[in-house]
Design a protein around this motif. Structure first.
Motif, mmCIF file in Angstrom:
data_model
loop_
_atom_site.group_PDB
_atom_site.id
_atom_site.type_symbol
_atom_site.label_atom_id
_atom_site.label_comp_id
_atom_site.label_asym_id
_atom_site.label_seq_id
_atom_site.Cartn_x
_atom_site.Cartn_y
_atom_site.Cartn_z
ATOM 1 N N LYS A 271 0.999 -1.103 -0.071
ATOM 2 C CA LYS A 271 0.089 0.028 0.002
ATOM 3 C C LYS A 271 0.893 1.331 0.104
ATOM 4 C CE LYS A 271 -4.283 -1.476 2.126
ATOM 5 N NZ LYS A 271 -5.227 -1.103 0.832
ATOM 6 N N ALA A 272 0.347 2.233 -0.772
ATOM 7 C CA ALA A 272 1.378 3.541 -0.892
ATOM 8 C C ALA A 272 1.020 4.550 0.279
ATOM 9 C CB ALA A 272 0.813 4.283 -2.191
ATOM 10 N N HIS A 273 1.543 4.058 1.448
ATOM 11 C CA HIS A 273 1.353 4.662 2.767
ATOM 12 C C HIS A 273 2.671 5.589 2.893
ATOM 13 C CE1 HIS A 273 -2.307 3.111 3.259
ATOM 14 N NE2 HIS A 273 -2.010 2.109 4.177
ATOM 15 N N LEU A 274 2.931 6.662 2.970
ATOM 16 C CA LEU A 274 4.031 7.385 3.244
ATOM 17 C C LEU A 274 4.291 8.379 4.295
ATOM 18 C CD1 LEU A 274 4.779 8.302 -0.566
ATOM 19 C CD2 LEU A 274 5.395 6.269 0.586
ATOM 20 N N ALA A 275 5.462 8.534 4.887
ATOM 21 C CA ALA A 275 5.722 9.760 5.777
ATOM 22 C C ALA A 275 6.706 10.522 5.201
ATOM 23 C CB ALA A 275 5.704 9.058 7.175
ATOM 24 N N ILE A 276 6.820 11.827 4.829
ATOM 25 C CA ILE A 276 7.745 12.599 4.502
ATOM 26 C C ILE A 276 8.312 13.698 5.457
ATOM 27 C CG2 ILE A 276 8.559 13.980 2.509
ATOM 28 C CD1 ILE A 276 7.220 11.279 1.687
ATOM 29 N N PHE A 277 9.678 13.586 5.655
ATOM 30 C CA PHE A 277 9.931 14.368 6.783
ATOM 31 C C PHE A 277 11.176 15.307 6.153
ATOM 32 C CE2 PHE A 277 8.751 10.987 9.402
ATOM 33 C CZ PHE A 277 8.815 11.452 10.779
ATOM 34 N N ASN A 278 11.161 16.745 6.615
ATOM 35 C CA ASN A 278 11.955 17.846 6.092
ATOM 36 C C ASN A 278 13.432 17.555 6.128
ATOM 37 O OD1 ASN A 278 11.932 18.263 8.682
ATOM 38 N ND2 ASN A 278 11.951 20.479 8.484
ATOM 39 N N GLU A 279 13.750 16.556 6.975
ATOM 40 C CA GLU A 279 15.127 16.323 7.305
ATOM 41 C C GLU A 279 15.539 14.884 7.253
ATOM 42 O OE1 GLU A 279 17.716 18.363 7.775
ATOM 43 O OE2 GLU A 279 16.817 20.259 8.324
ATOM 44 N N ASP A 280 16.821 14.397 7.228
ATOM 45 C CA ASP A 280 17.312 13.288 6.860
ATOM 46 C C ASP A 280 17.319 12.784 8.474
ATOM 47 O OD1 ASP A 280 18.763 10.790 7.024
ATOM 48 O OD2 ASP A 280 20.501 11.609 6.185
#
Length: 497
Positions: A461-470
């Motif tokens: 499933k295309a569940h994502l979390a995107i953070f602004n930093e590594d």
């Protein structure tokens, strides 16, 4: 339409972080590669560039109490009140419009008020119904005497278990429930959470009228106001709940809190207080009754003795569970290598609260080396023992104790830093960052029998979390500033800064 997401920092749930891309179509991942060779872009293939952001699977918080959150959000918000008089004025204004119905409030910080609030203050309002609230630090209940009688509560009843009558009343109040759930979901989506393991007291009936949620909820029943009802659990296994809600198993409390000297430990408490008396035979009976019906159990322990006893009980009964269904131990504040080994051999899931070190302001103000003899200190938050034993490791927050915060979890469990000061807690017993990330993703879903989430592999499933930093950075300033900028569920953007 296909959607291509590229980044220099791709964590797919399995491998170390690398430059890469994924391709989503509808609700699925249809491709993932550790390169930027994603082919042409067109009206039918949209490119989304998160080049300097950290792209990872959406998170599963493996231990939350929505009911506790509801209690902390119900009714009048007193967070802007700087004195008891200001708070009483707001409560009185609401009471004038009410007809004896319960009044709830939250958000106040009585520690900064010049004068501490009392029951008499609320009684002096001469309101015919219950008036109750809890402070923002979950350290004080402010109640009139009607509320004390109605909920069997006093000023110390800050735990969710103590307030079960109040919580059940709130869960039946559809207006309060709806408002709190909408804020709860918004809050967690902003944290990158796409699924939760929710602990529910006694009955899950409120799911039938709680608003339909965007993220998945796997719920466990904890007996509080009544004994664990095995036939009810069997019925929940066969019940179709509203969309995204499924039954998981049973939660059983084992001991208390080590910091409050109610946890069951091998070492004697420095104060000389007696160890708690725990009926482990009763716990074993309940686990056997559940596991015999293919219902997994989560045992919550803090003390090292309690953890060892829980592992022994679960190992004896886990063979009754079908493949892919796991018993677990949560919290695990004190951990020995022997217990970790036993858990690994019995395929018992470990469920830690990686932000919990933050309850101590600093190393100097921490309790771990004081509450028990010094030789036991290395057992506190010994996550390395779990990792070395190759246990299936998951993470939760015990929300509302904490709100899911992956950068903070890394800071506390990997870097072993306190909120203040430079001295860390036993760095050699910290987690590897990759293991911590997997505890919120691949491992969390696997432990709950959810096989199509938790990684960014083809077919998932295309569940994502995107953070602004590594999040794997070694720069503490960057990690402290890291936050979620986008969350996707089934390929759809459900949160964006």
């Amino acid at each position: 339409m296909e959607k291509i997401i590229r980044t220099n920092y791709l964590f797919d749930g399995i491998h170390p972080v690398q430059k890469g891309h994924i391709v989503m179509k509808d609700d699925k991942i249809i491709a993932k590669e550790f390169n930027w060779e994603y082919g042409s872009v067109s009206d039918k293939r949209k490119l989304v560039c998160y080049d300097d952001c950290f792209v990872m699977p959406g998170l599963m918080d493996n231990h939350v109490f929505f009911s506790g959150y509801l209690r902390m959000q119900a009714g009048i918000d007193l967070s802007d009140c700087h004195t008891k008089a200001e708070a009483l004025a707001k409560i009185k204004a609401v009471a004038i419009k009410k007809q004896g119905d319960p009044i709830y409030f939250h958000g106040f910080d009585c520690e900064i008020w010049p004068e501490k609030p009392t029951s008499q203050d609320l009684d002096d309002l001469n309101y015919s119904g219950a008036i109750s609230g809890i402070d923002q630090k979950r350290s004080y209940c402010w109640l009139n005497n009607h509320a004390k009688a109605r909920y069997d509560l006093d000023e110390t009843g800050t735990s969710a278990e103590a307030a079960v009558k109040l919580i059940n009343e709130l869960l039946a109040d559809k207006k309060e429930l709806t408002a709190a759930y909408q804020q709860y979901e918004k809050t967690l989506l902003a944290c990158g959470v796409v699924a939760t393991k929710e602990i529910v007291f006694d009955s899950a009936d409120y799911f039938t009228w709680r608003p339909e949620g965007k993220f998945q909820t796997r719920f466990y029943i904890q007996a509080v106001a009544e004994s664990l009802d095995i036939p009810r659990l069997i019925n929940y296994k066969q019940t179709t709940f509203p969309k995204n809600v499924t039954f998981g198993g049973a939660k059983i409390m084992v001991d208390g809190v080590v910091a409050e000297e109610t946890g069951d430990t091998y070492g004697a408490y420095s104060s000389g207080i007696d160890q708690p008396q725990i009926d482990y035979n009763k716990i074993a009976y309940l686990v056997k009754a559940c596991n015999s019906q293919n219902i997994p159990c989560c045992l919550t322990t803090e003390g090292d003795k309690a953890a060892a006893k829980a592992a022994e009980i679960l190992v004896q009964n886990s063979k009754r569970l079908p493949s892919g269904i796991y018993n677990s131990i949560s919290d695990l504040e004190m951990i020995t290598k022997e217990t970790a080994k036993q858990m690994a051999e019995g395929k018992i899931v470990a469920e830690i609260y990686p932000q919990v070190l933050g309850l101590n302001k600093s190393y100097e103000e921490s309790y771990m080396e004081n509450v028990l003899p010094y030789k036991y200190a290395s057992r506190f938050f010994n996550y390395r023992a779990l990792e070395d034993a190759n246990i299936l490791l998951t993470s939760g927050t015990d929300l509302p104790l904490f709100i899911t915060n992956l950068p903070e979890a890394i800071m506390r469990s990997v870097w072993r830093r306190f909120p203040q000061g430079k001295k860390r807690w036993q760095e050699e017993n910290g987690l590897n960052c990759l293991s911590l990330l997997q505890s919120f993703t691949k491992n969390a879903f696997l432990a709950n029998g959810i096989k199509d989430c938790g990684t960014l592999l083809k077919g998932q499933k295309a569940h994502l979390a995107i953070f602004n930093e590594d999040l794997t950075t070694q720069d503490i300033t960057r990690l402290e500033q890291a936050k979620v900028i986008a969350t996707y569920i089934d390929g759809q953007l459900v949160y964006q800064v």
